[in-house]
Design a protein around this motif. Structure first.
Motif, PDB file in Angstrom:
ATOM      1  N   LEU A  21      -8.716  -2.886   0.371  1.00 53.46           N
ATOM      2  CA  LEU A  21      -7.898  -2.768  -0.827  1.00 53.46           C
ATOM      3  C   LEU A  21      -6.599  -2.052  -0.506  1.00 53.46           C
ATOM      4  CD1 LEU A  21     -10.429  -1.766  -3.619  1.00 53.46           C
ATOM      5  CD2 LEU A  21      -9.904  -4.024  -2.690  1.00 53.46           C
TER       6      LEU A  21
ATOM      7  N   ARG B 224      -9.511  -5.880  -5.736  1.00 50.68           N
ATOM      8  CA  ARG B 224      -9.807  -7.029  -4.870  1.00 50.68           C
ATOM      9  C   ARG B 224      -9.377  -8.324  -5.567  1.00 50.68           C
ATOM     10  NH1 ARG B 224     -15.742  -7.602  -3.374  1.00 50.68           N
ATOM     11  NH2 ARG B 224     -15.599  -5.381  -2.914  1.00 50.68           N
TER      12      ARG B 224
ATOM     13  N   SER C 182      -4.196  -6.734  -2.014  1.00 55.04           N
ATOM     14  CA  SER C 182      -5.560  -6.526  -1.516  1.00 55.04           C
ATOM     15  C   SER C 182      -6.159  -7.830  -0.998  1.00 55.04           C
ATOM     16  CB  SER C 182      -6.449  -5.954  -2.621  1.00 55.04           C
ATOM     17  OG  SER C 182      -6.119  -4.605  -2.887  1.00 55.04           O
TER      18      SER C 182
ATOM     19  N   ASP D 189     -15.648  -0.128  -5.898  1.00 57.45           N
ATOM     20  CA  ASP D 189     -14.432  -0.112  -5.085  1.00 57.45           C
ATOM     21  C   ASP D 189     -13.610   1.137  -5.369  1.00 57.45           C
ATOM     22  OD1 ASP D 189     -15.114  -2.553  -3.981  1.00 57.45           O
ATOM     23  OD2 ASP D 189     -13.678  -3.721  -5.169  1.00 57.45           O
TER      24      ASP D 189
END
Length: 271
Positions: A13, A59, A64, A79
């Protein structure tokens, strides 16, 4: 400065870290289908006042990586936890816009507010972006299905259509084009799968009641994406929350009333 953080094998990321030496840290979670750049008008000003601002591209969006899977709120909140752990962050103010707000809510419940001292929800897609039998305030299910269908068949047109409801004020074509280009940066499959998440995700109602930290709710009364009653519902379900209406804004309150937005954010962090 910008860098990548690995959150699972093959998935990195992008984070924009502005003023890393700032005394107080704000982590920004952007809405669908944009990137950290949506907060450009906060990043221009808040670091001047001593804040460290971290903009995370989820994401599939922005800079990313774009895996084919992993677009439910659980994975997206995990994440965020990877980013907070990797950077060793604590006493953070977490800011979430639209779907980023929904991810922030899931993070607070799933990760028990880890590292977060204050929460800001702006035009957040919680407790439900769509209408349900017990919550008649959101978009219709058919409208979201149309977005998904448009993503798969004519994504540029879908993004143009979305741009027409994103702003309440007249902002001009250059600003609409800027939003359009941010949307085009995303993977089409990520764009569709996030939208599909809106249809079946109902646990945010319970997640909101699990939030204990001071919470600021900023919501445009003319929001045509996440209607204003969503902000009112958040205020009712989060016990230690304050709702600030933005009377001249739609979904893009961080731009349309950027002075008020930045001031309310600063006042909240400093109290």
């Amino acid at each position: 400065m910008g860098y990548y953080i690995n959150v699972e094998p093959g998935v990195n990321l992008y984070c924009e870290d502005i003023n890393p030496k700032g005394e107080k840290t704000i982590v920004f979670l952007h809405g669908w289908p944009g990137s950290h750049n949506l907060f450009e008008y906060q990043f221009n000003q808040l670091p001047k006042l001593g804040y460290r601002c971290i903009g995370l591209d989820q994401r599939g969006f922005g800079l990313s990586d774009r895996p084919f899977e992993g677009y439910d709120y659980n994975r997206l909140s995990d994440d965020v936890r990877f980013v907070i752990d990797t950077l060793g962050l604590n006493n953070v103010t977490l800011v979430g816009h639209s779907t980023g707000g929904a991810i922030a809510v899931r993070y607070m419940a799933r990760h028990r507010e880890y590292g977060i001292s204050k929460l800001v929800l702006c035009a957040a897609a919680a407790p439900s972006l769509i209408r349900r039998p017990y919550f008649p305030y959101g978009q219709t299910r058919e409208a979201v299905i149309d977005i998904i269908r448009g993503t798969y068949h004519n994504r540029p047109q879908m993004l143009r259509d979305f741009g027409t409801i994103f702003f309440y004020q007249e902002v001009g074509e250059p600003m609409k084009d800027w939003l359009f280009r941010l949307g085009l940066m995303a993977a089409s499959w990520a764009t569709a799968k996030i939208a599909n998440t809106w249809l079946d995700e109902e646990s945010l109602f319970f997640d909101l009641t699990a939030i204990n930290v001071p919470t600021l709710i900023l919501h445009g009364v003319h929001d045509a994406v996440c209607y204003f009653p969503l902000g009112q519902a958040q205020n009712e379900l989060i016990r230690n929350s304050t709702l600030v209406p933005f009377l001249n804004s739609g979904h893009a309150l961080f731009y349309e009333e950027q002075g008020k937005f930045n001031l309310e954010l600063r006042k909240f962090i400093e109290t």
